[in-house]
Design a protein around this motif. Sequence first.
Motif, PDB file in Angstrom:
ATOM      1  N   PHE A 188      -2.161   3.824 -14.835  1.00  0.00           N
ATOM      2  CA  PHE A 188      -1.690   2.449 -15.041  1.00  0.00           C
ATOM      3  C   PHE A 188      -0.628   2.077 -14.014  1.00  0.00           C
ATOM      4  CE2 PHE A 188      -3.899   2.812 -19.047  1.00  0.00           C
ATOM      5  CZ  PHE A 188      -4.311   1.507 -19.295  1.00  0.00           C
ATOM      6  N   GLN A 189       0.145   3.058 -13.540  1.00  0.00           N
ATOM      7  CA  GLN A 189       1.062   2.781 -12.443  1.00  0.00           C
ATOM      8  C   GLN A 189       0.297   2.362 -11.192  1.00  0.00           C
ATOM      9  OE1 GLN A 189       3.570   6.369 -12.171  1.00  0.00           O
ATOM     10  NE2 GLN A 189       5.290   5.032 -12.625  1.00  0.00           N
ATOM     11  N   VAL A 190      -0.833   3.017 -10.945  1.00  0.00           N
ATOM     12  CA  VAL A 190      -1.669   2.652  -9.796  1.00  0.00           C
ATOM     13  C   VAL A 190      -2.118   1.209  -9.920  1.00  0.00           C
ATOM     14  CG1 VAL A 190      -3.844   3.106  -8.619  1.00  0.00           C
ATOM     15  CG2 VAL A 190      -2.428   5.023  -9.383  1.00  0.00           C
ATOM     16  N   VAL A 191      -2.593   0.844 -11.102  1.00  0.00           N
ATOM     17  CA  VAL A 191      -3.049  -0.533 -11.316  1.00  0.00           C
ATOM     18  C   VAL A 191      -1.911  -1.516 -11.075  1.00  0.00           C
ATOM     19  CG1 VAL A 191      -3.967  -2.159 -13.019  1.00  0.00           C
ATOM     20  CG2 VAL A 191      -4.834   0.182 -12.947  1.00  0.00           C
ATOM     21  N   VAL A 216       0.822  -1.217   0.000  1.00  0.00           N
ATOM     22  CA  VAL A 216       0.000   0.000   0.000  1.00  0.00           C
ATOM     23  C   VAL A 216       0.854   1.265   0.000  1.00  0.00           C
ATOM     24  CG1 VAL A 216      -1.640   1.367   1.354  1.00  0.00           C
ATOM     25  CG2 VAL A 216      -2.035  -1.071   1.007  1.00  0.00           C
ATOM     26  N   PRO A 217       1.915   1.373   0.838  1.00  0.00           N
ATOM     27  CA  PRO A 217       2.720   2.603   0.803  1.00  0.00           C
ATOM     28  C   PRO A 217       3.279   2.903  -0.583  1.00  0.00           C
ATOM     29  CG  PRO A 217       3.256   1.320   2.752  1.00  0.00           C
ATOM     30  CD  PRO A 217       2.384   0.450   1.896  1.00  0.00           C
ATOM     31  N   PHE A 218       3.786   1.879  -1.249  1.00  0.00           N
ATOM     32  CA  PHE A 218       4.324   2.095  -2.591  1.00  0.00           C
ATOM     33  C   PHE A 218       3.208   2.455  -3.572  1.00  0.00           C
ATOM     34  CE2 PHE A 218       6.206   1.313  -6.642  1.00  0.00           C
ATOM     35  CZ  PHE A 218       7.554   1.548  -6.483  1.00  0.00           C
ATOM     36  N   SER A 219       2.056   1.823  -3.423  1.00  0.00           N
ATOM     37  CA  SER A 219       0.942   2.085  -4.336  1.00  0.00           C
ATOM     38  C   SER A 219       0.429   3.505  -4.208  1.00  0.00           C
ATOM     39  CB  SER A 219      -0.195   1.094  -4.065  1.00  0.00           C
ATOM     40  OG  SER A 219       0.225  -0.240  -4.270  1.00  0.00           O
TER      41      SER A 219
END
Length: 423
Positions: A365-368, A53-56
């Motif tokens: 798309f990075q989020v995905v 989650v932190p990275f996302s």
Amino acid sequence: MTTTTRSDAAPHLRIARRLAPAQALYVFGSSVDLTLTGIVGSRLAPTTALATVPFSLIPVVAVATTFVISRFIGRLGYRRVFVSVAFVAVLAGLVSAVAVQLDLFWLFCVGTGLIGAYSAGAGYYRYAAADASGSQRARAVTTVLAGGLVAALLGPFLATWVSGLLPVAFVASYLLVALFGALAAVWNLTLPRELAELGRGAAGGGRSGEAASAPEDRPRTRRVLWRQPVLIAGVAATSFAAISMTSMMTAGPIAGMAMGHSEADAALAVQLHMIGMFAPGFVIARVIGRFGERSITVAGAILVIVAGAAAACSTAEWAFLTAMFAIGVGWNFAFSGGSALITDAYRPSERGRVQPIAEVITNGFQVVGSLSAGVLATVPGWRMLGIALIVLSVVVGIGVAAVRRSVRSSAPDAATASPAADA
């Protein structure tokens, strides 16, 4: 002819090369998060499912702030915004360090999330260089991205080297983020005056250009702009690069430990990944000039296939490291080629109708990729990710390769695209 080329190249040499150190300082700071956030997140998270989650949150916040940053660029110009987002990095590093010191997962999420705003702002470095470079846009974009090479080589090593300098592991690493953010703010204050005005009035939608007397200088509508195959191909390429790189990079450290590799092996994999992302930077501009943006983008898709095959076929250390390195190089090729295609598709007065939308789509798309990494950070998930990347690479590679034929066979689209798009 020679005089025109030299005068046209001068802004590229002055602006893009000044923005390359800014990119390097950004990569120095962000490399800490790329290298350690997955590992630190797994330590602080109350459950394994929340480890990524932190990275996302980095791309999530980047998406949320992209349009805001674009508006500020339209009002204040590039330079002031670049200075401001660097100060955000200072805050992000300090918050993350305090969170690690106090073992607070939620505060760590805040700190890494703030890096997303910095990432969104730094994403405009390449656009600023392209806007100031005339027909040298592809060279300007790749020159800025090449600025991250030294940082990619040294940043991950610094992140791990200083991790044990303070009593609580990794606190010193996140203090590096604040330090490099402060250095970036100071450097960005010295950027050329052109960047103080460049972008003003246009980043919000190109209104300043609507007053131009010549019809060819008037900004086209978003509908016309976003019907260009070259623009669609460019955004598809950067989005493909983003989701491929982010999913594998985020899942990689945790999946590597699930395969039986050590934390040191996981950190080495990220370091190789970072080298792959930026090492081609010094030659990619010449390669694009010789073979074209589409060919380089297709080559990037082929490299992602190599990464996917390595991930799918084995969990051995060589396969793990090969996958992480190849995905980095594939990202560089696909992202550089796609960015060049995007900047070829609009005029300076139209940047506000293209740049923020392209950035939001790419960051989306990075989020995905980041959010899916939590499910993929297992041995079966890692293999499944490899297979998925192979399929996605084939689809995107064929699509980008086909654009050249569709642009040349369609007179209206060819007329609306920049001549450089077909170079």
